[in-house]
Design a protein around this motif. Structure first.
Motif, PDB file in Angstrom:
ATOM      1  N   LEU A  81      -6.481  -6.380   4.289  1.00 20.57           N
ATOM      2  CA  LEU A  81      -6.212  -6.514   5.376  1.00 20.57           C
ATOM      3  C   LEU A  81      -7.174  -7.427   6.055  1.00 20.57           C
ATOM      4  O   LEU A  81      -6.645  -9.052   6.110  1.00 20.57           O
ATOM      5  N   ALA A  82      -7.973  -7.388   5.228  1.00 20.18           N
ATOM      6  CA  ALA A  82      -9.379  -7.779   5.618  1.00 20.18           C
ATOM      7  C   ALA A  82      -9.695  -9.766   4.607  1.00 20.18           C
ATOM      8  O   ALA A  82     -10.060 -10.291   4.680  1.00 20.18           O
ATOM      9  N   GLU A  83      -8.910  -9.262   3.715  1.00 21.27           N
ATOM     10  CA  GLU A  83      -8.791  -9.932   2.059  1.00 21.27           C
ATOM     11  C   GLU A  83      -7.701 -10.948   1.877  1.00 21.27           C
ATOM     12  O   GLU A  83      -7.769 -11.997   1.572  1.00 21.27           O
ATOM     13  N   VAL A  84      -6.490 -10.140   2.436  1.00 17.60           N
ATOM     14  CA  VAL A  84      -5.711 -11.028   1.996  1.00 17.60           C
ATOM     15  C   VAL A  84      -4.420 -11.590   2.598  1.00 17.60           C
ATOM     16  O   VAL A  84      -4.186 -11.427   3.653  1.00 17.60           O
ATOM     17  N   ASP A  85      -4.423 -12.952   2.152  1.00 19.55           N
ATOM     18  CA  ASP A  85      -3.211 -13.759   2.760  1.00 19.55           C
ATOM     19  C   ASP A  85      -1.618 -13.747   2.572  1.00 19.55           C
ATOM     20  O   ASP A  85      -1.567 -14.897   1.576  1.00 19.55           O
ATOM     21  N   GLY A  86      -1.343 -13.146   2.908  1.00 15.18           N
ATOM     22  CA  GLY A  86      -0.209 -12.872   3.132  1.00 15.18           C
ATOM     23  C   GLY A  86       0.345 -11.534   3.773  1.00 15.18           C
ATOM     24  O   GLY A  86      -0.453 -10.955   3.833  1.00 15.18           O
ATOM     25  N   PRO A  87       1.505 -11.468   3.995  1.00 15.34           N
ATOM     26  CA  PRO A  87       2.273 -10.709   4.449  1.00 15.34           C
ATOM     27  C   PRO A  87       2.127  -8.728   2.865  1.00 15.34           C
ATOM     28  O   PRO A  87       1.818  -9.306   2.363  1.00 15.34           O
ATOM     29  N   SER A  88       1.565  -7.780   3.998  1.00 18.71           N
ATOM     30  CA  SER A  88       1.914  -6.120   3.120  1.00 18.71           C
ATOM     31  C   SER A  88       2.875  -5.565   4.158  1.00 18.71           C
ATOM     32  O   SER A  88       3.543  -5.700   5.288  1.00 18.71           O
ATOM     33  N   LEU A  89       2.911  -4.502   3.090  1.00 17.13           N
ATOM     34  CA  LEU A  89       4.016  -3.620   3.397  1.00 17.13           C
ATOM     35  C   LEU A  89       3.218  -2.023   3.058  1.00 17.13           C
ATOM     36  O   LEU A  89       2.351  -1.992   2.237  1.00 17.13           O
ATOM     37  N   ILE A  90       3.068  -1.034   3.963  1.00 16.78           N
ATOM     38  CA  ILE A  90       2.569   0.105   4.157  1.00 16.78           C
ATOM     39  C   ILE A  90       3.385   1.303   3.945  1.00 16.78           C
ATOM     40  O   ILE A  90       4.331   0.858   5.038  1.00 16.78           O
ATOM     41  N   ILE A 139       1.105  -1.010   0.095  1.00 12.77           N
ATOM     42  CA  ILE A 139       0.337  -0.237   0.211  1.00 12.77           C
ATOM     43  C   ILE A 139       1.092   1.344   0.005  1.00 12.77           C
ATOM     44  O   ILE A 139       1.573   1.628   1.042  1.00 12.77           O
ATOM     45  N   ASP A 140       0.641   2.148  -0.937  1.00  8.48           N
ATOM     46  CA  ASP A 140       2.002   2.971  -1.191  1.00  8.48           C
ATOM     47  C   ASP A 140       0.751   4.368  -0.856  1.00  8.48           C
ATOM     48  O   ASP A 140       0.243   4.514  -1.732  1.00  8.48           O
ATOM     49  N   LEU A 141       1.197   4.910   0.274  1.00  4.44           N
ATOM     50  CA  LEU A 141       0.297   6.139   0.144  1.00  4.44           C
ATOM     51  C   LEU A 141       0.940   7.553  -0.342  1.00  4.44           C
ATOM     52  O   LEU A 141       0.107   9.017   0.465  1.00  4.44           O
ATOM     53  N   ARG A 142       1.572   7.247  -1.184  1.00  2.00           N
ATOM     54  CA  ARG A 142       1.969   9.172  -1.429  1.00  2.00           C
ATOM     55  C   ARG A 142       0.876   9.146  -2.870  1.00  2.00           C
ATOM     56  O   ARG A 142       0.539   7.870  -3.272  1.00  2.00           O
TER      57      ARG A 142
END
Length: 261
Positions: free
Chosen positions: A140-149, A63-66
């Motif tokens: 976060l509610a849907e993805v089964d795997g690591p995330s980066l924000i 998730i790129d908040l820029r």
């Protein structure tokens, strides 16, 4: 703080700053997953070793908040074979990164801290940023795997998002704040301040080191101001999450089920 050691959180990179795991904390539902939730500054300056480190995390979504112009000015390289979903919006989340917006020529460190604290009164209500925060919680509610924000410096827009996630899963407020403040001690601080300083000085000209460090740091009152503003406008932090970001009770339950063990 949580039993998880602070040093274990740091993702050591040469040119990606403020990179760390924000999982591992105790919650009222169990323990927030480690190795599943990452936050950082932008990756524009990443070298080959840094990209290899990112590749090894097995990210499912970034998730790129820029905003659009920030991404255009500093595109993030990705490792070979990188197939994580990239979530962004083709609009401006802020006019400039909050620490750049807060900067003024010849300001003192005290003025810099006050300007940053003031920015948190309005930052949570930027419409495009709220859209991205909504997408963050959806993923976060849907993805089964690591995330980066991440955002530009990984401390303000990202700091608010992470603190909100900690609130959703009931991380203790002391741990939430301690995690937020890790920005001030994580990784190569001097390199991070220099990197951020390039952006500030490009727009504001020369600035004292003390003022620049204040802009590139975080303080408890910053996050407190953001949470206070949410409560004033939406009745509570939970009101901001549900009415502003679509974190319904059902979505909250799915997030908790996926992220706690």
């Amino acid at each position: 703080m949580s039993e998880t050691d602070t040093i274990d959180r740091v993702i050591t990179c040469e040119r990606i700053h403020n990179f760390r795991d924000y999982g591992g904390y105790s919650t009222s539902h169990g323990r927030l997953r480690s190795g599943w939730l990452y936050r950082s500054a932008q990756h524009f300056d990443a070298n080959a070793a840094d990209l290899a480190r990112v590749s090894g995390l097995g990210l499912a979504v970034v998730i790129d908040l820029r905003g659009r112009s920030e991404r255009r000015e500093a595109p993030c390289p990705r490792p070979d074979g990188f197939d994580a979903e990239i979530v962004s919006i083709e609009d401006e989340t802020v006019t400039q990164a909050p620490h750049i917006e807060a900067a003024r020529a010849e300001m003192t460190a005290e003025e810099a801290r006050a300007s940053m604290a003031n920015a948190y009164h309005t930052m949570p209500f930027r419409p495009v940023l709220m859209q991205l925060y909504t997408r963050y919680f959806e993923k976060l509610a849907e993805v089964d795997g690591p995330s980066l924000i991440h955002c530009l410096a990984g401390k303000d827009r990202t700091g608010i998002a992470v603190a909100l996630l900690h609130h959703v899963v009931n991380v203790h407020p002391d741990d939430m704040m301690a995690d937020y403040l890790l920005t001030n001690v994580t990784g190569n601080i001097e390199a991070r301040v220099r990197a951020g300083g390039r952006h500030v000085k490009a727009r504001m000209g020369e600035m004292s080191d003390d003022a620049l460090r204040a802009l590139m740091s975080v303080e408890p009152m910053f996050l407190q101001n953001g949470f206070k503003a949410m409560a004033e406008q939406y009745g509570s932090i939970d009101g901001y999450l549900s009415e502003g970001l679509g974190v319904t009770p059902e979505r909250r339950e799915r997030i908790i089920a996926r992220l706690t063990v």
